[in-house]
Design a protein around this motif. Sequence first.
Motif, PDB file in Angstrom:
ATOM      1  N   MET A  83      32.911  45.520  22.066  1.00  0.00           N
ATOM      2  CA  MET A  83      31.598  45.061  21.595  1.00  0.00           C
ATOM      3  C   MET A  83      30.553  45.218  22.701  1.00  0.00           C
ATOM      4  N   LYS A  84      30.948  44.896  23.912  1.00  0.00           N
ATOM      5  CA  LYS A  84      30.044  45.043  25.061  1.00  0.00           C
ATOM      6  C   LYS A  84      29.635  46.506  25.233  1.00  0.00           C
ATOM      7  N   ALA A  85      30.631  47.397  25.078  1.00  0.00           N
ATOM      8  CA  ALA A  85      30.352  48.829  25.237  1.00  0.00           C
ATOM      9  C   ALA A  85      29.366  49.319  24.184  1.00  0.00           C
ATOM     10  N   GLU A  86      29.342  48.631  23.019  1.00  0.00           N
ATOM     11  CA  GLU A  86      28.377  48.989  21.957  1.00  0.00           C
ATOM     12  C   GLU A  86      27.008  48.393  22.237  1.00  0.00           C
ATOM     13  N   GLY A  87      26.880  47.671  23.335  1.00  0.00           N
ATOM     14  CA  GLY A  87      25.583  47.090  23.715  1.00  0.00           C
ATOM     15  C   GLY A  87      25.409  45.660  23.249  1.00  0.00           C
ATOM     16  N   ILE A  88      26.450  45.053  22.660  1.00  0.00           N
ATOM     17  CA  ILE A  88      26.336  43.663  22.198  1.00  0.00           C
ATOM     18  C   ILE A  88      26.534  42.734  23.397  1.00  0.00           C
ATOM     19  N   ASP A  89      25.679  41.701  23.457  1.00  0.00           N
ATOM     20  CA  ASP A  89      25.713  40.767  24.592  1.00  0.00           C
ATOM     21  C   ASP A  89      26.807  39.715  24.342  1.00  0.00           C
ATOM     22  N   VAL A  90      28.027  40.064  24.718  1.00  0.00           N
ATOM     23  CA  VAL A  90      29.169  39.173  24.467  1.00  0.00           C
ATOM     24  C   VAL A  90      29.397  38.265  25.673  1.00  0.00           C
ATOM     25  N   CYS A  91      29.623  36.966  25.411  1.00  0.00           N
ATOM     26  CA  CYS A  91      30.053  36.068  26.486  1.00  0.00           C
ATOM     27  C   CYS A  91      31.568  35.959  26.403  1.00  0.00           C
ATOM     28  N   GLY A  92      32.236  36.493  27.398  1.00  0.00           N
ATOM     29  CA  GLY A  92      33.701  36.581  27.357  1.00  0.00           C
ATOM     30  C   GLY A  92      34.372  35.412  28.050  1.00  0.00           C
ATOM     31  N   PHE A  93      35.030  34.565  27.234  1.00  0.00           N
ATOM     32  CA  PHE A  93      35.848  33.485  27.799  1.00  0.00           C
ATOM     33  C   PHE A  93      37.328  33.772  27.557  1.00  0.00           C
ATOM     34  N   GLY A  94      37.605  35.042  27.232  1.00  0.00           N
ATOM     35  CA  GLY A  94      38.979  35.385  26.892  1.00  0.00           C
ATOM     36  C   GLY A  94      39.796  35.822  28.097  1.00  0.00           C
ATOM     37  N   ALA A  95      39.091  36.249  29.131  1.00  0.00           N
ATOM     38  CA  ALA A  95      39.777  36.937  30.228  1.00  0.00           C
ATOM     39  C   ALA A  95      40.772  36.063  30.972  1.00  0.00           C
ATOM     40  N   GLY A  96      41.911  36.661  31.255  1.00  0.00           N
ATOM     41  CA  GLY A  96      42.895  35.972  32.093  1.00  0.00           C
ATOM     42  C   GLY A  96      42.873  36.542  33.496  1.00  0.00           C
ATOM     43  N   GLU A  97      41.686  36.967  33.928  1.00  0.00           N
ATOM     44  CA  GLU A  97      41.638  37.553  35.267  1.00  0.00           C
ATOM     45  C   GLU A  97      40.392  37.101  36.007  1.00  0.00           C
ATOM     46  N   PRO A  98      40.520  36.911  37.334  1.00  0.00           N
ATOM     47  CA  PRO A  98      39.347  36.538  38.117  1.00  0.00           C
ATOM     48  C   PRO A  98      38.253  37.587  37.948  1.00  0.00           C
ATOM     49  N   ASP A  99      36.995  37.142  37.880  1.00  0.00           N
ATOM     50  CA  ASP A  99      35.888  38.095  37.751  1.00  0.00           C
ATOM     51  C   ASP A  99      35.435  38.587  39.125  1.00  0.00           C
ATOM     52  N   PHE A 100      36.086  38.119  40.199  1.00  0.00           N
ATOM     53  CA  PHE A 100      35.713  38.549  41.553  1.00  0.00           C
ATOM     54  C   PHE A 100      36.344  39.902  41.868  1.00  0.00           C
ATOM     55  N   ASP A 101      35.725  40.603  42.812  1.00  0.00           N
ATOM     56  CA  ASP A 101      36.325  41.851  43.290  1.00  0.00           C
ATOM     57  C   ASP A 101      37.437  41.497  44.285  1.00  0.00           C
ATOM     58  N   THR A 102      38.388  42.405  44.430  1.00  0.00           N
ATOM     59  CA  THR A 102      39.440  42.230  45.447  1.00  0.00           C
ATOM     60  C   THR A 102      38.786  42.169  46.831  1.00  0.00           C
ATOM     61  N   PRO A 103      39.184  41.210  47.681  1.00  0.00           N
ATOM     62  CA  PRO A 103      38.591  41.134  49.029  1.00  0.00           C
ATOM     63  C   PRO A 103      38.667  42.465  49.774  1.00  0.00           C
ATOM     64  N   GLU A 104      37.611  42.714  50.530  1.00  0.00           N
ATOM     65  CA  GLU A 104      37.402  44.022  51.181  1.00  0.00           C
ATOM     66  C   GLU A 104      38.569  44.458  52.067  1.00  0.00           C
ATOM     67  N   HIS A 105      39.112  43.530  52.864  1.00  0.00           N
ATOM     68  CA  HIS A 105      40.157  43.940  53.820  1.00  0.00           C
ATOM     69  C   HIS A 105      41.428  44.404  53.091  1.00  0.00           C
ATOM     70  N   ILE A 106      41.622  43.903  51.866  1.00  0.00           N
ATOM     71  CA  ILE A 106      42.805  44.312  51.086  1.00  0.00           C
ATOM     72  C   ILE A 106      42.595  45.740  50.573  1.00  0.00           C
ATOM     73  N   LYS A 107      41.391  45.981  50.068  1.00  0.00           N
ATOM     74  CA  LYS A 107      41.080  47.337  49.576  1.00  0.00           C
ATOM     75  C   LYS A 107      41.189  48.355  50.713  1.00  0.00           C
ATOM     76  N   LYS A 108      40.683  47.934  51.885  1.00  0.00           N
ATOM     77  CA  LYS A 108      40.701  48.825  53.053  1.00  0.00           C
ATOM     78  C   LYS A 108      42.142  49.209  53.425  1.00  0.00           C
ATOM     79  N   ALA A 109      43.032  48.236  53.373  1.00  0.00           N
ATOM     80  CA  ALA A 109      44.436  48.504  53.743  1.00  0.00           C
ATOM     81  C   ALA A 109      45.070  49.513  52.775  1.00  0.00           C
ATOM     82  N   ALA A 110      44.735  49.388  51.488  1.00  0.00           N
ATOM     83  CA  ALA A 110      45.296  50.326  50.507  1.00  0.00           C
ATOM     84  C   ALA A 110      44.706  51.722  50.708  1.00  0.00           C
ATOM     85  N   ILE A 111      43.419  51.774  51.019  1.00  0.00           N
ATOM     86  CA  ILE A 111      42.765  53.075  51.263  1.00  0.00           C
ATOM     87  C   ILE A 111      43.397  53.746  52.483  1.00  0.00           C
ATOM     88  N   GLU A 112      43.611  52.935  53.519  1.00  0.00           N
ATOM     89  CA  GLU A 112      44.248  53.455  54.732  1.00  0.00           C
ATOM     90  C   GLU A 112      45.646  53.992  54.417  1.00  0.00           C
TER      91      GLU A 112
END
Length: 354
Positions: free
Chosen positions: A25-54
Amino acid sequence: MEISERAAQLTPSLTLSIDSKAKAMKAEGIDVCGFGAGEPDFDTPEHIKKAAIEALETGFTKYTPSAGIPELRQAIAEKLAADNELSYRAAQIIVSNGAKHSCYNAILATCQPGDEVIIPAPYWVAMTPSTKMLIMNSPSNPTGSVYTREELQAIVDVAAEEDIYILSDEIYEKLVYDDAKHVSIGSLSNEAYDLTITVNGFSKTYAMTGWRLGYLAAPEAVAKAVDSIQSHTTSNPSSFSQYGALAALRGDQQPVADMREEFDMRRNYMFDRLSKISNVTAVKPQGAFYVLVNISQLGLTSQNFADRLLSKASVAVVPGAAFGDDRTIRLSYAASLDIIKKGLDRFQDFCRTL
Ligand SMILES: Cc1ncc(COP(=O)(O)O)c(C=O)c1O
Protein backbone atom coordinates in the motif's frame (compact mmCIF):
# COMPACT_ATOMS: atom_id res chain seq x y z
CA MET A 1 2.54 -31.61 -8.61
CA GLU A 2 1.03 -32.66 -5.32
CA ILE A 3 1.81 -30.64 -2.22
CA SER A 4 2.95 -32.68 0.77
CA GLU A 5 0.59 -33.04 3.74
CA ARG A 6 3.12 -31.22 5.87
CA ALA A 7 3.31 -28.21 3.58
CA ALA A 8 -0.44 -28.18 2.90
CA GLN A 9 -1.09 -27.66 6.62
CA LEU A 10 0.89 -24.44 6.65
CA THR A 11 -0.46 -20.98 5.95
CA PRO A 12 1.97 -18.12 5.37
CA SER A 13 3.11 -16.20 8.47
CA LEU A 14 0.27 -13.75 9.24
CA THR A 15 2.67 -11.19 10.71
CA LEU A 16 4.82 -11.17 7.58
CA SER A 17 1.81 -11.03 5.25
CA ILE A 18 0.26 -8.00 7.02
CA ASP A 19 3.61 -6.29 6.84
CA SER A 20 3.94 -6.94 3.11
CA LYS A 21 0.34 -5.76 2.51
CA ALA A 22 1.15 -2.51 4.30
CA LYS A 23 4.42 -2.15 2.34
CA ALA A 24 2.54 -2.71 -0.95
CA MET A 25 0.00 0.00 0.00
CA LYS A 26 2.87 2.35 0.82
CA ALA A 27 4.46 1.61 -2.55
CA GLU A 28 1.16 2.68 -4.17
CA GLY A 29 1.56 6.04 -2.42
CA ILE A 30 -0.93 5.38 0.40
CA ASP A 31 0.09 6.94 3.73
CA VAL A 32 0.04 3.79 5.87
CA CYS A 33 0.92 3.83 9.57
CA GLY A 34 2.57 0.48 10.13
CA PHE A 35 2.25 -1.08 13.58
CA GLY A 36 2.69 -4.56 12.17
CA ALA A 37 6.45 -4.71 11.99
CA GLY A 38 8.38 -7.12 14.13
CA GLU A 39 11.62 -5.34 13.44
CA PRO A 40 13.43 -2.31 14.83
CA ASP A 41 13.02 0.73 12.57
CA PHE A 42 16.62 1.77 13.35
CA ASP A 43 19.52 1.18 10.99
CA THR A 44 22.21 -1.33 11.98
CA PRO A 45 24.92 0.51 13.98
CA GLU A 46 27.72 1.81 11.77
CA HIS A 47 30.61 -0.18 13.28
CA ILE A 48 28.73 -3.45 12.59
CA LYS A 49 28.13 -2.55 8.95
CA LYS A 50 31.78 -1.52 8.63
CA ALA A 51 32.98 -4.90 9.92
CA ALA A 52 30.85 -6.75 7.36
CA ILE A 53 32.07 -4.49 4.55
CA GLU A 54 35.65 -5.11 5.63
CA ALA A 55 34.97 -8.86 5.62
CA LEU A 56 33.67 -8.61 2.06
CA GLU A 57 36.61 -6.50 0.96
CA THR A 58 39.17 -8.84 2.48
CA GLY A 59 37.69 -11.91 0.82
CA PHE A 60 35.63 -13.55 3.58
CA THR A 61 33.17 -14.56 0.93
CA LYS A 62 33.56 -18.33 1.09
CA TYR A 63 31.88 -21.16 2.98
CA THR A 64 32.62 -21.11 6.70
CA PRO A 65 32.28 -24.07 9.09
CA SER A 66 28.57 -24.95 9.11
CA ALA A 67 28.24 -24.14 12.83
CA GLY A 68 29.73 -20.67 12.32
CA ILE A 69 33.21 -19.16 12.51
CA PRO A 70 35.11 -20.15 15.68
CA GLU A 71 35.67 -16.48 16.74
CA LEU A 72 31.92 -15.83 16.70
CA ARG A 73 31.05 -19.01 18.58
CA GLN A 74 33.65 -18.05 21.19
CA ALA A 75 32.30 -14.48 21.42
CA ILE A 76 28.77 -15.87 21.90
CA ALA A 77 30.01 -18.20 24.66
CA GLU A 78 31.59 -15.20 26.40
CA LYS A 79 28.43 -13.13 25.95
CA LEU A 80 26.27 -15.89 27.45
CA ALA A 81 28.60 -16.11 30.46
CA ALA A 82 28.77 -12.34 30.98
CA ASP A 83 25.14 -11.38 30.32
CA ASN A 84 23.19 -14.53 31.11
CA GLU A 85 25.11 -16.51 33.74
CA LEU A 86 25.17 -19.39 31.26
CA SER A 87 28.30 -21.45 30.96
CA TYR A 88 28.60 -22.88 27.44
CA ARG A 89 31.70 -23.88 25.52
CA ALA A 90 31.99 -22.70 21.93
CA ALA A 91 31.38 -26.31 20.81
CA GLN A 92 27.88 -26.10 22.29
CA ILE A 93 26.92 -23.10 20.17
CA ILE A 94 25.56 -23.30 16.63
CA VAL A 95 25.14 -20.13 14.58
CA SER A 96 22.22 -20.22 12.13
CA ASN A 97 20.25 -18.03 9.73
CA GLY A 98 18.29 -16.23 12.43
CA ALA A 99 16.75 -17.21 15.76
CA LYS A 100 13.76 -18.61 13.87
CA HIS A 101 16.06 -21.01 12.08
CA SER A 102 17.69 -21.95 15.40
CA CYS A 103 14.24 -22.77 16.84
CA TYR A 104 13.46 -24.89 13.79
CA ASN A 105 16.78 -26.74 14.06
CA ALA A 106 16.32 -27.31 17.79
CA ILE A 107 12.90 -28.89 17.30
CA LEU A 108 14.08 -30.95 14.36
CA ALA A 109 17.00 -32.24 16.43
CA THR A 110 14.98 -33.23 19.51
CA CYS A 111 11.34 -33.96 18.66
CA GLN A 112 9.84 -37.05 17.03
CA PRO A 113 6.56 -37.40 15.10
CA GLY A 114 3.78 -37.52 17.70
CA ASP A 115 5.63 -35.45 20.31
CA GLU A 116 3.82 -32.36 21.49
CA VAL A 117 5.45 -28.96 21.80
CA ILE A 118 3.59 -26.39 23.86
CA ILE A 119 3.71 -22.62 23.67
CA PRO A 120 2.58 -20.74 26.76
CA ALA A 121 1.98 -17.24 25.42
CA PRO A 122 -0.52 -15.73 25.26
CA TYR A 123 -2.37 -18.81 26.41
CA TRP A 124 -1.51 -21.92 28.38
CA VAL A 125 -2.11 -25.29 26.84
CA ALA A 126 -2.28 -28.27 29.18
CA MET A 127 0.54 -30.78 29.17
CA THR A 128 -0.05 -34.39 28.20
CA PRO A 129 2.13 -37.50 28.40
CA SER A 130 3.24 -36.76 24.81
CA THR A 131 4.59 -33.33 25.70
CA LYS A 132 8.25 -33.20 24.79
CA MET A 133 9.09 -29.53 24.79
CA LEU A 134 7.93 -26.19 26.13
CA ILE A 135 8.75 -23.08 24.13
CA MET A 136 9.44 -20.09 26.37
CA ASN A 137 9.74 -16.56 25.06
CA SER A 138 10.59 -13.96 27.67
CA PRO A 139 10.43 -11.02 27.02
CA SER A 140 7.42 -12.11 25.05
CA ASN A 141 6.14 -11.49 21.58
CA PRO A 142 3.22 -10.60 21.51
CA THR A 143 2.41 -9.78 25.16
CA GLY A 144 5.56 -7.89 26.15
CA SER A 145 5.54 -9.75 29.47
CA VAL A 146 8.77 -10.66 31.23
CA TYR A 147 8.83 -13.73 33.47
CA THR A 148 10.31 -13.28 36.95
CA ARG A 149 12.98 -15.60 38.34
CA GLU A 150 10.34 -17.17 40.61
CA GLU A 151 7.95 -17.84 37.72
CA LEU A 152 10.76 -19.36 35.70
CA GLN A 153 11.76 -21.54 38.64
CA ALA A 154 8.18 -22.82 38.92
CA ILE A 155 8.31 -23.74 35.22
CA VAL A 156 11.64 -25.53 35.67
CA ASP A 157 10.19 -27.50 38.59
CA VAL A 158 7.35 -28.79 36.40
CA ALA A 159 9.62 -29.40 33.39
CA ALA A 160 12.10 -31.36 35.52
CA GLU A 161 9.34 -33.42 37.11
CA GLU A 162 7.86 -34.30 33.72
CA ASP A 163 11.20 -34.45 31.86
CA ILE A 164 10.17 -31.79 29.36
CA TYR A 165 12.78 -29.87 27.38
CA ILE A 166 12.66 -26.09 27.36
CA LEU A 167 13.37 -24.05 24.25
CA SER A 168 14.07 -20.57 25.58
CA ASP A 169 13.82 -17.91 22.87
CA GLU A 170 15.54 -14.87 24.40
CA ILE A 171 15.67 -12.68 21.31
CA TYR A 172 14.18 -9.64 23.15
CA GLU A 173 16.44 -9.94 26.21
CA LYS A 174 17.89 -6.43 25.89
CA LEU A 175 14.50 -4.77 25.55
CA VAL A 176 13.24 -4.68 29.12
CA TYR A 177 11.74 -1.67 30.91
CA ASP A 178 11.04 -0.26 34.37
CA ASP A 179 12.06 -2.81 37.01
CA ALA A 180 11.82 -5.85 34.75
CA LYS A 181 14.96 -7.99 34.54
CA HIS A 182 15.70 -10.64 31.97
CA VAL A 183 16.65 -13.99 33.50
CA SER A 184 17.83 -16.90 31.36
CA ILE A 185 15.89 -19.96 32.44
CA GLY A 186 18.89 -22.22 31.77
CA SER A 187 20.89 -20.32 34.40
CA LEU A 188 18.59 -21.24 37.30
CA SER A 189 20.21 -24.58 38.16
CA ASN A 190 22.12 -27.50 36.69
CA GLU A 191 18.78 -29.21 36.21
CA ALA A 192 17.46 -26.24 34.23
CA TYR A 193 20.68 -26.04 32.20
CA ASP A 194 20.46 -29.69 31.19
CA LEU A 195 16.85 -29.35 29.99
CA THR A 196 17.23 -26.06 28.14
CA ILE A 197 18.17 -25.01 24.64
CA THR A 198 18.81 -21.27 24.67
CA VAL A 199 18.07 -19.37 21.45
CA ASN A 200 19.07 -15.81 20.73
CA GLY A 201 20.15 -13.67 17.80
CA PHE A 202 21.10 -10.29 16.45
CA SER A 203 17.88 -9.13 14.75
CA LYS A 204 16.25 -7.22 17.59
CA THR A 205 19.18 -6.21 19.82
CA TYR A 206 21.34 -4.80 17.03
CA ALA A 207 18.68 -3.94 14.42
CA MET A 208 20.00 -6.66 12.11
CA THR A 209 16.83 -8.39 10.89
CA GLY A 210 17.99 -8.59 7.28
CA TRP A 211 21.38 -10.08 8.16
CA ARG A 212 19.74 -13.39 9.11
CA LEU A 213 21.87 -14.42 12.03
CA GLY A 214 20.90 -16.19 15.23
CA TYR A 215 22.22 -18.98 17.41
CA LEU A 216 21.40 -21.68 19.88
CA ALA A 217 23.34 -23.00 22.85
CA ALA A 218 22.55 -26.52 23.99
CA PRO A 219 23.91 -29.69 25.57
CA GLU A 220 26.73 -30.88 23.33
CA ALA A 221 24.86 -33.84 21.83
CA VAL A 222 22.05 -31.53 20.71
CA ALA A 223 24.51 -28.97 19.33
CA LYS A 224 26.21 -31.74 17.33
CA ALA A 225 22.87 -32.94 15.95
CA VAL A 226 21.93 -29.39 14.96
CA ASP A 227 25.29 -28.94 13.28
CA SER A 228 24.71 -32.12 11.26
CA ILE A 229 21.24 -30.99 10.21
CA GLN A 230 22.54 -27.57 9.26
CA SER A 231 25.51 -28.95 7.35
CA HIS A 232 23.14 -30.94 5.12
CA THR A 233 20.50 -28.25 4.70
CA THR A 234 21.55 -24.60 4.73
CA SER A 235 25.32 -25.05 5.39
CA ASN A 236 26.85 -22.05 7.12
CA PRO A 237 25.09 -18.76 7.80
CA SER A 238 26.29 -15.89 5.61
CA SER A 239 30.05 -15.41 6.08
CA PHE A 240 30.17 -11.62 6.14
CA SER A 241 27.05 -11.39 8.35
CA GLN A 242 29.02 -13.43 10.89
CA TYR A 243 31.81 -10.85 10.92
CA GLY A 244 29.21 -8.14 11.47
CA ALA A 245 27.81 -10.13 14.37
CA LEU A 246 31.26 -10.52 15.86
CA ALA A 247 31.66 -6.73 15.81
CA ALA A 248 28.18 -6.42 17.35
CA LEU A 249 29.18 -8.57 20.33
CA ARG A 250 32.71 -7.27 20.76
CA GLY A 251 32.01 -3.61 20.00
CA ASP A 252 30.36 -0.62 21.66
CA GLN A 253 27.04 -1.52 23.31
CA GLN A 254 25.88 2.12 23.56
CA PRO A 255 23.66 1.86 20.43
CA VAL A 256 21.78 -0.99 22.15
CA ALA A 257 21.14 1.21 25.20
CA ASP A 258 20.09 4.13 22.99
CA MET A 259 17.60 2.03 21.03
CA ARG A 260 16.17 0.58 24.24
CA GLU A 261 15.66 4.07 25.62
CA GLU A 262 13.84 5.20 22.49
CA PHE A 263 11.61 2.10 22.58
CA ASP A 264 10.85 2.80 26.23
CA MET A 265 9.74 6.35 25.45
CA ARG A 266 7.48 5.12 22.63
CA ARG A 267 6.09 2.35 24.85
CA ASN A 268 5.04 4.89 27.48
CA TYR A 269 3.46 7.14 24.87
CA MET A 270 1.59 4.33 23.11
CA PHE A 271 0.32 2.79 26.32
CA ASP A 272 -0.88 6.15 27.70
CA ARG A 273 -2.77 6.89 24.50
CA LEU A 274 -4.33 3.41 24.35
CA SER A 275 -5.42 3.70 27.98
CA LYS A 276 -7.53 6.69 27.03
CA ILE A 277 -9.42 4.97 24.21
CA SER A 278 -12.74 3.61 25.38
CA ASN A 279 -13.71 -0.03 24.86
CA VAL A 280 -10.17 -1.27 24.38
CA THR A 281 -7.84 -2.48 27.13
CA ALA A 282 -4.17 -3.32 27.34
CA VAL A 283 -1.64 -4.48 29.90
CA LYS A 284 1.50 -2.36 29.99
CA PRO A 285 4.30 -4.35 28.38
CA GLN A 286 7.54 -4.78 30.34
CA GLY A 287 9.63 -5.91 27.39
CA ALA A 288 10.03 -6.35 23.62
CA PHE A 289 8.31 -3.70 21.42
CA TYR A 290 4.65 -4.74 21.28
CA VAL A 291 1.40 -3.87 23.02
CA LEU A 292 -1.35 -6.47 22.91
CA VAL A 293 -4.69 -4.67 22.83
CA ASN A 294 -7.94 -6.37 23.80
CA ILE A 295 -10.61 -5.35 21.26
CA SER A 296 -13.21 -7.95 22.23
CA GLN A 297 -15.73 -5.26 23.29
CA LEU A 298 -15.82 -3.92 19.74
CA GLY A 299 -17.58 -6.94 18.28
CA LEU A 300 -15.19 -7.94 15.50
CA THR A 301 -12.82 -10.87 15.13
CA SER A 302 -9.19 -9.84 15.25
CA GLN A 303 -8.76 -10.58 11.54
CA ASN A 304 -11.84 -8.49 10.61
CA PHE A 305 -10.70 -5.68 12.84
CA ALA A 306 -7.20 -5.67 11.33
CA ASP A 307 -8.51 -5.83 7.75
CA ARG A 308 -10.99 -3.00 8.28
CA LEU A 309 -8.47 -0.88 10.16
CA LEU A 310 -6.04 -1.25 7.26
CA SER A 311 -8.54 -0.57 4.46
CA LYS A 312 -10.52 2.21 6.20
CA ALA A 313 -7.86 3.95 8.29
CA SER A 314 -4.59 2.82 6.66
CA VAL A 315 -3.25 1.49 9.94
CA ALA A 316 -1.54 -1.92 9.91
CA VAL A 317 -1.72 -4.15 12.99
CA VAL A 318 -1.41 -7.91 13.50
CA PRO A 319 -4.58 -9.84 14.41
CA GLY A 320 -4.22 -11.76 17.67
CA ALA A 321 -5.48 -14.87 15.86
CA ALA A 322 -1.90 -15.16 14.61
CA PHE A 323 -0.93 -15.86 18.23
CA GLY A 324 -3.95 -17.93 19.20
CA ASP A 325 -5.90 -15.08 20.80
CA ASP A 326 -8.74 -13.74 18.67
CA ARG A 327 -9.74 -11.15 21.28
CA THR A 328 -6.67 -9.07 20.64
CA ILE A 329 -4.57 -7.21 18.12
CA ARG A 330 -0.86 -6.55 18.36
CA LEU A 331 0.60 -3.09 17.90
CA SER A 332 4.34 -2.74 17.43
CA TYR A 333 6.03 0.43 18.62
CA ALA A 334 9.02 -0.19 16.38
CA ALA A 335 7.96 2.92 14.46
CA SER A 336 8.86 6.60 14.83
CA LEU A 337 6.97 8.67 17.39
CA ASP A 338 5.43 10.73 14.56
CA ILE A 339 3.98 7.59 12.98
CA ILE A 340 2.82 6.33 16.38
CA LYS A 341 1.03 9.65 17.04
CA LYS A 342 -0.64 9.76 13.65
CA GLY A 343 -1.53 6.06 13.70
CA LEU A 344 -3.07 6.25 17.16
CA ASP A 345 -5.17 9.29 16.14
CA ARG A 346 -6.54 7.18 13.28
CA PHE A 347 -6.92 4.12 15.50
CA GLN A 348 -8.91 6.13 18.03
CA ASP A 349 -11.20 7.57 15.33
CA PHE A 350 -11.69 4.10 13.83
CA CYS A 351 -12.64 2.58 17.20
CA ARG A 352 -15.24 5.35 17.67
CA THR A 353 -16.95 4.31 14.43
CA LEU A 354 -17.52 0.72 15.66
C1 LIG B 1 10.03 -14.40 19.65
C2 LIG B 1 10.75 -14.27 18.36
N1 LIG B 1 11.74 -15.13 18.06
C3 LIG B 1 12.41 -15.04 16.91
C4 LIG B 1 12.11 -14.08 15.97
C5 LIG B 1 12.87 -14.05 14.69
O1 LIG B 1 14.22 -13.77 14.91
P1 LIG B 1 15.25 -13.87 13.71
O2 LIG B 1 15.11 -12.64 12.87
O3 LIG B 1 16.61 -13.91 14.39
O4 LIG B 1 14.97 -15.11 12.96
C6 LIG B 1 11.08 -13.18 16.23
C7 LIG B 1 10.72 -12.16 15.22
O5 LIG B 1 9.72 -11.51 15.26
C8 LIG B 1 10.40 -13.26 17.46
O6 LIG B 1 9.42 -12.41 17.75
